[in-house]
Design a protein around this motif. Structure first.
Motif, PDB file in Angstrom:
ATOM      1  N   LEU A 112       0.237   3.588  12.327  1.00 39.41           N
ATOM      2  CA  LEU A 112       0.822   2.676  11.356  1.00 39.41           C
ATOM      3  C   LEU A 112       2.242   3.110  11.029  1.00 39.41           C
ATOM      4  O   LEU A 112       2.599   4.284  11.140  1.00 39.41           O
ATOM      5  CB  LEU A 112      -0.022   2.643  10.080  1.00 39.41           C
ATOM      6  CG  LEU A 112      -1.485   2.207  10.263  1.00 39.41           C
ATOM      7  CD1 LEU A 112      -2.249   2.396   8.962  1.00 39.41           C
ATOM      8  CD2 LEU A 112      -1.561   0.771  10.735  1.00 39.41           C
ATOM      9  N   GLN A 113       3.040   2.154  10.600  1.00 33.30           N
ATOM     10  CA  GLN A 113       4.413   2.450  10.231  1.00 33.30           C
ATOM     11  C   GLN A 113       4.460   3.119   8.860  1.00 33.30           C
ATOM     12  O   GLN A 113       3.819   2.654   7.918  1.00 33.30           O
ATOM     13  CB  GLN A 113       5.254   1.156  10.193  1.00 33.30           C
ATOM     14  CG  GLN A 113       5.541   0.563  11.555  1.00 33.30           C
ATOM     15  CD  GLN A 113       6.451   1.457  12.379  1.00 33.30           C
ATOM     16  OE1 GLN A 113       7.309   2.155  11.847  1.00 33.30           O
ATOM     17  NE2 GLN A 113       6.261   1.441  13.693  1.00 33.30           N
ATOM     18  N   PRO A 114       5.209   4.215   8.708  1.00 34.22           N
ATOM     19  CA  PRO A 114       5.367   4.834   7.383  1.00 34.22           C
ATOM     20  C   PRO A 114       5.950   3.827   6.396  1.00 34.22           C
ATOM     21  O   PRO A 114       6.853   3.066   6.716  1.00 34.22           O
ATOM     22  CB  PRO A 114       6.340   5.987   7.643  1.00 34.22           C
ATOM     23  CG  PRO A 114       6.220   6.275   9.106  1.00 34.22           C
ATOM     24  CD  PRO A 114       5.936   4.954   9.767  1.00 34.22           C
ATOM     25  N   GLY A 115       5.408   3.805   5.206  1.00 29.34           N
ATOM     26  CA  GLY A 115       5.894   2.881   4.186  1.00 29.34           C
ATOM     27  C   GLY A 115       5.317   1.489   4.272  1.00 29.34           C
ATOM     28  O   GLY A 115       5.650   0.624   3.456  1.00 29.34           O
ATOM     29  N   SER A 116       4.433   1.243   5.252  1.00 31.60           N
ATOM     30  CA  SER A 116       3.873  -0.106   5.412  1.00 31.60           C
ATOM     31  C   SER A 116       2.649  -0.344   4.532  1.00 31.60           C
ATOM     32  O   SER A 116       2.198  -1.477   4.394  1.00 31.60           O
ATOM     33  CB  SER A 116       3.495  -0.348   6.876  1.00 31.60           C
ATOM     34  OG  SER A 116       2.479   0.553   7.294  1.00 31.60           O
ATOM     35  N   LEU A 117       2.121   0.714   3.938  1.00 35.53           N
ATOM     36  CA  LEU A 117       0.900   0.596   3.145  1.00 35.53           C
ATOM     37  C   LEU A 117       1.223   0.525   1.650  1.00 35.53           C
ATOM     38  O   LEU A 117       2.189   1.121   1.183  1.00 35.53           O
ATOM     39  CB  LEU A 117      -0.019   1.786   3.406  1.00 35.53           C
ATOM     40  CG  LEU A 117      -0.495   1.948   4.851  1.00 35.53           C
ATOM     41  CD1 LEU A 117      -1.257   3.246   5.014  1.00 35.53           C
ATOM     42  CD2 LEU A 117      -1.357   0.776   5.277  1.00 35.53           C
ATOM     43  N   SER A 118       0.389  -0.192   0.929  1.00 35.56           N
ATOM     44  CA  SER A 118       0.577  -0.331  -0.514  1.00 35.56           C
ATOM     45  C   SER A 118      -0.411   0.558  -1.260  1.00 35.56           C
ATOM     46  O   SER A 118      -1.629   0.419  -1.105  1.00 35.56           O
ATOM     47  CB  SER A 118       0.374  -1.793  -0.934  1.00 35.56           C
ATOM     48  OG  SER A 118       0.438  -1.933  -2.336  1.00 35.56           O
ATOM     49  N   TYR A 119       0.121   1.494  -2.041  1.00 26.96           N
ATOM     50  CA  TYR A 119      -0.700   2.315  -2.927  1.00 26.96           C
ATOM     51  C   TYR A 119       0.162   2.700  -4.123  1.00 26.96           C
ATOM     52  O   TYR A 119       1.381   2.547  -4.102  1.00 26.96           O
ATOM     53  CB  TYR A 119      -1.246   3.554  -2.204  1.00 26.96           C
ATOM     54  CG  TYR A 119      -0.189   4.540  -1.751  1.00 26.96           C
ATOM     55  CD1 TYR A 119       0.135   5.650  -2.513  1.00 26.96           C
ATOM     56  CD2 TYR A 119       0.486   4.350  -0.549  1.00 26.96           C
ATOM     57  CE1 TYR A 119       1.109   6.548  -2.098  1.00 26.96           C
ATOM     58  CE2 TYR A 119       1.457   5.237  -0.123  1.00 26.96           C
ATOM     59  CZ  TYR A 119       1.772   6.334  -0.892  1.00 26.96           C
ATOM     60  OH  TYR A 119       2.738   7.215  -0.486  1.00 26.96           O
ATOM     61  N   HIS A 120      -0.466   3.193  -5.180  1.00 28.05           N
ATOM     62  CA  HIS A 120       0.240   3.429  -6.429  1.00 28.05           C
ATOM     63  C   HIS A 120       0.018   4.863  -6.898  1.00 28.05           C
ATOM     64  O   HIS A 120      -1.122   5.323  -6.980  1.00 28.05           O
ATOM     65  CB  HIS A 120      -0.235   2.451  -7.511  1.00 28.05           C
ATOM     66  CG  HIS A 120      -0.251   1.016  -7.054  1.00 28.05           C
ATOM     67  ND1 HIS A 120       0.847   0.201  -7.110  1.00 28.05           N
ATOM     68  CD2 HIS A 120      -1.252   0.270  -6.501  1.00 28.05           C
ATOM     69  CE1 HIS A 120       0.540  -0.982  -6.635  1.00 28.05           C
ATOM     70  NE2 HIS A 120      -0.728  -0.977  -6.257  1.00 28.05           N
ATOM     71  N   VAL A 121       1.109   5.554  -7.202  1.00 27.73           N
ATOM     72  CA  VAL A 121       1.045   6.912  -7.736  1.00 27.73           C
ATOM     73  C   VAL A 121       1.276   6.842  -9.239  1.00 27.73           C
ATOM     74  O   VAL A 121       2.302   6.308  -9.691  1.00 27.73           O
ATOM     75  CB  VAL A 121       2.081   7.832  -7.064  1.00 27.73           C
ATOM     76  CG1 VAL A 121       2.007   9.229  -7.663  1.00 27.73           C
ATOM     77  CG2 VAL A 121       1.855   7.875  -5.557  1.00 27.73           C
ATOM     78  N   LEU A 122       0.328   7.347 -10.028  1.00 25.34           N
ATOM     79  CA  LEU A 122       0.406   7.291 -11.488  1.00 25.34           C
ATOM     80  C   LEU A 122       0.485   8.699 -12.052  1.00 25.34           C
ATOM     81  O   LEU A 122      -0.315   9.569 -11.679  1.00 25.34           O
ATOM     82  CB  LEU A 122      -0.812   6.558 -12.053  1.00 25.34           C
ATOM     83  CG  LEU A 122      -1.023   5.115 -11.559  1.00 25.34           C
ATOM     84  CD1 LEU A 122      -2.312   4.550 -12.132  1.00 25.34           C
ATOM     85  CD2 LEU A 122       0.166   4.236 -11.928  1.00 25.34           C
TER      86      LEU A 122
END
Length: 262
Positions: A112-122
């Motif tokens: 997969l391409q780096p930065g292509s995934l959606s996730y959230h750091v809290l």
């Protein structure tokens, strides 16, 4: 979900007790399942049916540099790629860039391409209310949050030093000697076994299991009960755990459902 959360979005928490307690007491209409001590425990719970395979919200913790972080990053990539809402608890803001780098590496390893995934750091240091408000922004289109959170969430989030949310996988015990696979007589049926079945002969079917061979059957007379999902997760878990343990096993998944020409 009604009594067991069947009608509510499922939440899997692979993080400290303080995070699990916060989500469970937030009055948000979701089903917070039993806290998982590790990523390995999560995979086991999914494959064993202890966790709902339909869970769409996952909360992980960043354990810091090392194999624990790498294992978390791989889980984040797998779940985000599957379309789940993924959140990561950051206990040290100085470590956030390091964690994001680990996720990028895990994504590239999976093609997969780096930065292509959606996730959230809290950030945990901002407290319980800010943590939930961050989740609310990301989930606003899917979950109706309460107009007011209970006052019990207005507290600091403290990392429990006694908890070990990520335990390394133990090495698998290898067999005394690697078995030598015999040449199989595929396509040479004999006796009364029709060739159209699978091409396996009676002699092949009568052979004892190879050393170390394990056959697991997932069955149910009811359609749509999750047999295929459980089988896929179980096969993937065995392959992953054996690879990470340094003793990769060969896993074969066979669908025996022949109804309607499948």
């Amino acid at each position: 979900m009604s009594e067991r959360g069947i009608d509510l979005p499922g939440v899997i928490v692979v993080a400290e007790p303080a995070i699990h307690e916060l989500l469970a007491s937030s009055a948000v209409p979701w089903f917070v399942q039993e806290r998982q001590e590790s990523v390995a425990a999560m995979w086991s719970g999914l494959s064993g049916g202890r966790l709902s395979a339909n869970s769409r919200i996952l909360v992980f913790t960043d354990a810091g540099p090392g194999e624990a972080r790498a294992e978390t990053a791989r889980a984040v990539v797998a779940m985000a790629a599957a379309g789940a809402h993924v959140f990561v608890v950051a206990w040290d803001s100085a470590q956030i860039d390091g964690f994001k780098g680990a996720v990028d590496q895990a994504a590239m390893a999976q093609g997969l391409q780096p930065g292509s995934l959606s996730y959230h750091v809290l950030a945990a240091q901002l407290g319980g209310r800010a943590f939930l408000e961050g989740m609310q922004v990301a989930l606003a289109s899917e979950i109706t949050f309460p107009p007011e959170f209970p006052t019990s969430i207005d507290r600091s989030l403290v990392r429990d030093p006694s908890s070990a949310p990520f335990a390394p996988l133990p090495p698998l015990t290898p067999p005394a000697a690697p078995p030598t696979l015999p040449t199989l007589g595929i396509g040479q049926p004999s006796g009364g076994v029709p060739a159209a079945l699978t091409g396996a002969s009676e002699e092949l079917l009568s052979r004892p299991p190879l050393p170390g061979q394990v056959t697991i059957t997932v069955t149910s007379s009811k359609g749509g009960s999750g047999k295929s999902t459980a089988s896929l997760l179980l096969a993937a878990s065995i392959a992953r755990a054996s690879r990470l343990g340094g003793r990769p096993l060969s896993v074969c998944l066979v669908d025996m459902d022949t109804r309607d020409g499948q």
